[in-house]
Enzyme design. Structure first.
Site, short mmCIF file in Angstrom:
data_model
loop_
_atom_site.label_atom_id
_atom_site.label_comp_id
_atom_site.label_asym_id
_atom_site.label_seq_id
_atom_site.Cartn_x
_atom_site.Cartn_y
_atom_site.Cartn_z
N ASP A 1 -15.44 0.96 3.42
CA ASP A 1 -15.14 -0.53 3.52
C ASP A 1 -13.58 -0.85 3.83
O ASP A 1 -13.45 -1.84 4.74
CB ASP A 1 -15.40 -1.08 2.28
CG ASP A 1 -17.07 -1.33 2.23
OD1 ASP A 1 -17.75 -0.90 3.10
OD2 ASP A 1 -17.55 -1.45 1.18
N TYR B 1 0.92 -1.30 0.16
CA TYR B 1 0.00 0.05 0.11
C TYR B 1 0.85 1.35 -0.05
O TYR B 1 0.69 2.18 -0.73
CB TYR B 1 -0.98 -0.09 1.13
CG TYR B 1 -1.96 1.06 1.23
CD1 TYR B 1 -3.10 1.07 0.29
CD2 TYR B 1 -1.85 2.00 2.02
CE1 TYR B 1 -4.05 1.73 0.30
CE2 TYR B 1 -2.92 3.01 2.10
CZ TYR B 1 -4.06 2.91 1.14
OH TYR B 1 -4.99 3.97 1.09
N1 NAP Z 1 -10.75 5.16 3.77
C1 NAP Z 1 -9.52 5.91 4.18
O1 NAP Z 1 -9.33 5.90 5.61
C2 NAP Z 1 -8.51 6.13 3.15
C3 NAP Z 1 -7.44 6.73 3.59
C4 NAP Z 1 -6.34 7.35 2.71
C5 NAP Z 1 -6.64 6.89 1.28
N2 NAP Z 1 -7.91 6.21 0.74
C6 NAP Z 1 -7.97 5.85 -0.45
O2 NAP Z 1 -9.19 6.33 -1.02
C7 NAP Z 1 -9.59 5.41 -2.07
C8 NAP Z 1 -10.95 5.07 -2.00
O3 NAP Z 1 -11.11 4.04 -0.99
P1 NAP Z 1 -12.26 3.89 -0.07
O4 NAP Z 1 -11.92 4.28 1.37
O5 NAP Z 1 -13.68 4.43 -0.54
O6 NAP Z 1 -12.30 2.28 -0.04
P2 NAP Z 1 -13.39 1.18 -0.44
O7 NAP Z 1 -15.02 1.56 0.12
O8 NAP Z 1 -12.87 -0.10 -0.29
O9 NAP Z 1 -13.52 1.48 -1.89
C9 NAP Z 1 -12.68 1.22 -2.78
C10 NAP Z 1 -13.24 1.23 -4.32
O10 NAP Z 1 -12.23 1.02 -5.20
C11 NAP Z 1 -12.79 0.18 -6.19
N3 NAP Z 1 -11.80 -0.83 -6.78
C12 NAP Z 1 -10.78 -1.80 -6.37
N4 NAP Z 1 -10.22 -2.18 -7.02
C13 NAP Z 1 -10.61 -1.85 -8.32
C14 NAP Z 1 -10.17 -2.08 -9.49
N5 NAP Z 1 -9.19 -2.92 -9.98
N6 NAP Z 1 -10.89 -1.30 -10.62
C15 NAP Z 1 -11.69 -0.41 -10.56
N7 NAP Z 1 -12.18 -0.42 -9.22
C16 NAP Z 1 -11.61 -0.89 -8.19
C17 NAP Z 1 -13.63 -0.70 -5.32
O11 NAP Z 1 -14.68 -1.30 -6.35
P3 NAP Z 1 -15.37 -2.65 -6.03
O12 NAP Z 1 -16.77 -2.10 -5.24
O13 NAP Z 1 -15.84 -3.13 -7.25
O14 NAP Z 1 -14.74 -3.55 -5.03
C18 NAP Z 1 -14.29 0.27 -4.52
O15 NAP Z 1 -15.36 1.12 -5.33
C19 NAP Z 1 -8.57 4.47 -2.20
O16 NAP Z 1 -7.56 4.90 -3.13
C20 NAP Z 1 -7.89 4.46 -0.81
O17 NAP Z 1 -6.67 3.96 -1.05
C21 NAP Z 1 -8.77 5.75 1.86
#
Ligand code: NAP
Length: 822
Positions: A697, A663
Site C-alpha cells: 500500500d 521518512y
Molecule cells: N514498500 C516498500 O517499498 C518499502 C521500502 C523500504 C522500506 N519499507 C518499510 O517496510 C515497512 C512496512 O511497509 P509496507 O510496505 O508493508 O507498507 P504498508 O502496506 O503501508 O504497511 C504498513 C503497516 O504499518 C502499520 N502501521 C502504521 N502505523 C502504525 C502504528 N502507529 N502502529 C502500528 N502499526 C502501524 C500499518 O497498519 P494499518 O493497517 O493499521 O494502517 C500497516 O500494517 C515500513 O516500515 C516501511 O517503511 C517499505
C-alpha cells in the site's frame, strides 16, 4: 552525487596483489580484478607458470597485469615484492591472500564422494608446509603490506578460507600469541602422535588448523586496523588442482566472492566471514536452542551421555534408544521424530562401533555426498574397504554393518523429515566437541520460539508473520487496526500448523505497548524475535510520479519528479513517532523479555532512505555515523532539531533533506539506533534491513518485489544462527553499509558549458572532501563537443560507471545545491 557515494569504489588507479595467482581460483581472481580496471600484480612461487598466466591475460588489451615472483613462505621474496610495490605505486589497495597447499596428497577418487577424507600422506613435513603457507604466509604478507595498505584510500584484504572450526572464537580477548600458540601446539601434537588424543581434526588436519588460524587472524587485523576493510571468504567447493578438478563451482564462478570483497564500497563491514557471497559466521556457539535427540544402542550409556551434554551447556537434549542395525527400530525412531516434531533439521551420523577406535572405519561422511543412484561408486568404495580388511573379515563386516549400512538406513529413513526442514542437513561426527560444532552449525530451532511483529495486518508485515509461522515460530501479529488484524489472523489460520495470535497495538501508544508486554510476559515469560516493521511515509505518495522512481533512490531529486506531496508538520511528527519512537519504545520495553530468550533477535525494518548519506548535513553525518561515541541522546536530538527546523521552515537552511524528509530522518534514526542496541546488548542479535522496493500500500502497489519476496530478508534476520553478526545494515539479504561517506575513491568528471564556473565548482567540490574531481568543458547542445568528450573518457578511462545528467539534486549532497551548478 548520491550515486557516486553509494556506488562501488572506483577501480581507477587501484593496485592489487594476489598470491598464488598463476592457477585455479587465484587466476580467476586476477582476471576479474583486471577486467574491473584494477592494476593487478599476479604473484606465484612458480615463475614459469606465473609468466605464462600473465601472457595469457594480456591478450585482453585493457588488462593491466604484471608478474612478480613470490613464495609466501620466503620472507626475502615478500620484502622484495613490498619494495617493488613501494617504489612503483607507493601504496597498495587490495591484498588477496589466496596461496594455499592442502597439507597432503589429494586422492582424486575419494574427493568426489567424501568432502573430508580427500587427502592421504598427511606427514608432519607436509603439515608444517601447509601451516607455513596458509597461516604464516598470510600473516607475514599482511604485516609487511599494512603500511602500504594504509597509504590507500580504500584498502581491502580478503582471504579465501575453506574451513570453519570453532577454536579461537572470543574476539574480545583474542591475541596473535593465542593463534600462534594454537598452531604451535597442533604441530607439536602432530609430531608426538597426539592428534587424536588432543581432539584435533584427524583428516585434512593441517589445512583445517591453518585456515582456522587465518580466519581468527583476519578478525584480529580487522579489529586492529579499522581503516582496512579486511574479510575472509570460503569461496565454495571449486574445481581447481587442489580438489583434483572436482567441485561444485568453476574457478571463474568462485572468484566472484573474493573479487566482490576486494571491491566492497567504503564503509562496508570488516572482519566478517563470508560463505561465497553471503555473510556467514566464524563462531557459532553452543546451546542455541537446538533440540538434540541423542541416540545409542545402550540405554544406560545413552542416558549418561545426554546428562553429560546437558552439563556441558547443551540444555535441550533428549535420549532415544536406537540400534542402527535394526531396521524396525529405525522405522519406529523415524515415527517418533515425525510425531514429536514434524521435521528434522540436522542428522549427525556417528555410529560408534568399537572398531572405530582401532582405526578401522568407513566414515559416515560417505553418505553426506552419496548420490543414492550411484550404486556402482558406493560398491567400489565398499570393496576397496573390504580388500584392506582381509585379515579380520568378521570385524570388518560388523564395522560395515554399523558404520556404513547403519548410517545409510538411518539416513534414508529420516530423509523425508529432513526435507520438511527449512535447512535440512546431514553431518558427520567424531567426538563430543564436534557434536557441539555440528548442532550449532544449524539454524536455531524454531520450536517454542515466540515472535512479535508490528504492523502485521497487511503489506510486508503480514508476509513476515506468514513466513515466520511457516517456520514453526509462534507469531503474535500486531496492528493498530483491530479489524484488519483479526482478519489477517483468520486468513493465516487456514494453514492448520500456523500458530498465530492477534494483539492490538499502536506503536505510538505506550499503554498499548505495556499491555502487549504484560501479555507476552504472562503467557510466554520470554520473547525470542521482535520485528519492528510498522511504518508510515510522512506524506501522500503520488503514485503516478512514483512509477519513474523504480526503486532507484538517486532518482529522488527535485527535478527528477518528487513523488511525495503534502508533507505537513503533523505528518512529519506522525512519521517520526511511528517509525523511530515506535521502534525505540518497543525495543526498550521488550529488552528484558528478549534477554530471557536463549537466542534473541531484533529486526528493524528501515529503508534505503535510512542510510546516513541521505541527510546532507555533514555534522549530523559525522555525529550519527560515529558508532564509538553514539548515544541515544544524540539520535533523539537529531530528530528533535529536525522537527523544530521543519516547524520553523528551516529545512533547506539547515541542510535537511527537503523531500521525503521525515521518512529519511526517521529511518536514519532507526538504523543508527539499531547499531546502538547491537553494541549495548551483545547477547541480542540486532540488525536492520531495507526490504527492497516492494509492491504494498505504501508504494501504491508499485515496486520490483512482491511483499512475499521482500519478507525473506527480515525473516532471514529473525532466524539467523547464533553467533551471527549484529548491528549491520542489510539491503535485502546482503550486508550493506549505513555510513558511506563521500570521497570514496570514485573519480568524478564534472562538466559545464562555462569553463570558469565549472573549474570553480570542481574546486569547491574538492574542498568539501570529494578529492578526485576533474573538470571537462561540455555544452550538451553541441554534438561535436559531445563526441569529443566521449573520446576523452574513452581514452582516459576506457569505461564510464555512472552518468548523471544533472548534478543539481536537493536531496543527497548539500554542496551541489550550494554551488548551484546548473
Ligand atoms: N514498500 C516498500 O517499498 C518499502 C521500502 C523500504 C522500506 N519499507 C518499510 O517496510 C515497512 C512496512 O511497509 P509496507 O510496505 O508493508 O507498507 P504498508 O502496506 O503501508 O504497511 C504498513 C503497516 O504499518 C502499520 N502501521 C502504521 N502505523 C502504525 C502504528 N502507529 N502502529 C502500528 N502499526 C502501524 C500499518 O497498519 P494499518 O493497517 O493499521 O494502517 C500497516 O500494517 C515500513 O516500515 C516501511 O517503511 C517499505
Amino acid at each position: 552525487m548520491a550515486a557516486t557515494i553509494s556506488g562501488p569504489v572506483s577501480c581507477l588507479s587501484r593496485i592489487a596483489v594476489v598470491t598464488r595467482g598463476a592457477r585455479g581460483l587465484g587466476l580467476g581472481i586476477c582476471k576479474q580484478l583486471a577486467s574491473n580496471g584494477v592494476k593487478v600484480v599476479l604473484t606465484d612461487k612458480d615463475e614459469e607458470k606465473g609468466l605464462d598466466a600473465v601472457e595469457k591475460l594480456k591478450q585482453f588489451p585493457h588488462f593491466d597485469i604484471t608478474f612478480h615472483h613470490l613464495n609466501v613462505t620466503d620472507s626475502t621474496n615478500i620484502s622484495s615484492l613490498s619494495e617493488f610495490i613501494k617504489t612503483k605505486f607507493k601504496k597498495l589497495d587490495i591484498l588477496v591472500n589466496n596461496a594455499a597447499v592442502p597439507g597432503g596428497i589429494i586422492d582424486r577418487e575419494k574427493s568426489g564422494i567424501l568432502s573430508n577424507i580427500l587427502t592421504t600422506g598427511e606427514t608432519y613435513e607436509r603439515a608444517e608446509e601447509c601451516v607455513s603457507t596458509i597461516y604464516y604466509g598470510t600473516k607475514t604478507m599482511t604485516e609487511t603490506f599494512i603500511p602500504l595498505l594504509l597509504s590507500s584510500h580504500s584498502p581491502r584484504i580478503c582471504i579465501p578460507n575453506k574451513s570453519i572450526q570453532k577454536e579461537i572464537g572470543d574476539i574480545d580477548n583474542l591475541t596473535e600469541e593465542k593463534i600462534d600458540g594454537m598452531v604451535r601446539s597442533f604441530l607439536s601434537d602432530f609430531k608426538e602422535g597426539d592428534l587424536r588424543k588432543n581432539d584435533w581434526p584427524t583428516s585434512l588436519l593441517a589445512y583445517i588448523v591453518s585456515k582456522v588460524a587465518v580466519s581468527a587472524y583476519t578478525r584480529l587485523v580487522a579489529k586492529r586496523y579499522p581503516a582496512i576493510c579486511t574479510n575472509y571468504i570460503h569461496p565454495g567447493f571449486v574445481r581447481t588442482e587442489m580438489t583434483g578438478n572436482l567441485g561444485a563451482l568453476s574457478a571463474e564462478e568462485a572468484a566472484r566472492g573474493p573479487v566482490m570483497l576486494a571491491l566492497l564500497p567504503d564503509g562496508s563491514p570488516s572482519g566478517l566471514f563470508y560463505d561465497q557471497t553471503e555473510v556467514s559466521s566464524f563462531t557459532q556457539l553452543a546451546s542455541t536452542g537446538v533440540r538434540v535427540i541423542l541416540t545409542a544402542r545402550d540405554e544406560k550409556r545413552g542416558l549418561e551421555a545426554a546428562e553429560k551434554l546437558k552439563q556441558s551447556g547443551l540444555s535441550d537434549v533428549i535420549f532415544h534408544r536406537l540400534d542402527v542395525t535394526d531396521s524396525s527400530g529405525i522405522a519406529s525412531f523415524a515415527e517418533f521424530v515425525k510425531i514429536s516434531f514434524g521435521k528434522l533439521d540436522i542428522l549427525v551420523n556417528c555410529p560408534s562401533s568399537h572398531l572405530m577406535r582401532r582405526g578401522v572405519t568407513i566414515d559416515a561422511e560417505i553418505l553426506n555426498n552419496l548420490n543414492i543412484e550411484s550404486e556402482k561408486k558406493t560398491r567400489s568404495i565398499v570393496m576397496d574397504f573390504l580388500s584392506n580388511l582381509k585379515q579380520n573379515y568378521e570385524m570388518g563386516e560388523e564395522c560395515l554393518k554399523t558404520n556404513f549400512y547403519g548410517t545409510r538406513d538411518v539416513t534414508q529413513a529420516l530423509i523425508p523429515l529432513l526435507l520438511s526442514s527449512n535447512s535440512g542437513r546431514i553431518q558427520k561426527l567424531r567426538n563430543l566437541r564436534s557434536i557441539m560444532a555440528a548442532t550449532i552449525g544449524g539454524p536455531v530451532s524454531c520450536l517454542n520460539r515466540i515472535a512479535v511483529v508490528t504492523g502485521g495486518a497487511r503489506g510486508l508485515g503480514l508476509r513476515i508473520c506468514k513466513q515466520l509461522a511457516s517456520n514453526g515460530v509462534k507469531v503474535i501479529l500486531t496492528d493498530k487496526d483491530e479489524e484488519k488484524g483479526l482478519d489477517a489472523v483468520a486468513k493465516l489460520k487456514q494453514f492448520p500448523h500456523f500458530d498465530v495470535t492477534f494483539h492490538h497495538l499502536n506503536v505510538m501508544n505506550s499503554t498499548n505497548i505495556a499491555s502487549l508486554s504484560d501479555f507476552i510476559k504472562t503467557t510466554f515469560k520470554k520473547l525470542d524475535i521482535l520485528v519492528n516493521n510498522a511504518g508510515v511515509a510522512g506524506g501522500i505518495i503520488d503514485h503516478e510520479k512514483l512509477k519513474v522512481f523504480d526503486g532507484k533512490i538517486e532518482k529522488l531529486g527535485k527535478s527528477a519528479n518528487p513523488f511525495i506531496i503534502g508533507e505537513t508538520y503533523e505528518r512529519a511528527e506522525e512519521c517520526v513517532s511511528t517509525n523511530y519512537y515506535g521502534t525505540k519504545t518497543m525495543t526498550e520495553t521488550f529488552i528484558p523479555l528478549l534477554l530471557s530468550s536463549q537466542s534473541p533477535r531484533i529486526v528493524n525494518v528501515t529503508s534505503l532512505c535510512g542510510k546516513l548519506q541521505y541527510i546532507p548535513n555533514q555534522s549530523i553525518q559525522k555525529e550519527i555515523g560515529d558508532i564509538d561515541n553514539l548515544t541515544e541522546g544524540k539520535i533523539d536530538e537529531m530528530v528533535r532539531s529536525f522537527l523544530s527546523d521543519f516547524k520553523e521552515g528551516n529545512l533547506r537552511k539547515n541542510n535537511w533533506p527537503t523531500s521525503l524528509s521525515a521518512y529519511i530522518v526517521s529511518k536514519v534514526a532507526v538504523s543508527a539506533y539499531t547499531r546502538l542496541i547491537a553494541k549495548r546488548y551483545p547477547a541480542i542479535c540486532t540488525n536492520c534491513i531495507h526490504p527492497g522496493f516492494v509492491r504494498t500500500d505504501i508504494t501504491g502497489d508499485l515496486g520490483t518485489l512482491s511483499a512475499e519476496e521482500a519478507a525473506k530478508g527480515p525473516v532471514m534476520l529473525a532466524l539467523l544462527p547464533d553467533g551471527s553478526p549484529s548491528g549491520l545494515f542489510y539491503d535485502q539479504t546482503e550486508v550493506s553499509s549505513f555510513t558511506q561517506l563521500a570521497s570514496s575513491g570514485v573519480r568524478v568528471i564534472l562538466t559545464a558549458r562555462d569553463e570558469k564556473r565549472g573549474l570553480e565548482a570542481a574546486e569547491k567540490l574538492k574542498q568539501s572532501g570529494l578529492s578526485d574531481v576533474i573538470f571537462h568543458r561540455l555544452d550538451v547542445t553541441d554534438p561535436s563537443g559531445i563526441a569529443l568528450f566521449a573520446e576523452f573518457v574513452k581514452i582516459s578511462f576506457g569505461k564510464l560507471d555512472i552518468l548523471r545528467k544533472q548534478i543539481l539534486f536537493q536531496l543527497p549532497i548539500v554542496e551541489c545545491r550550494k554551488l548551484d551548478a546548473s
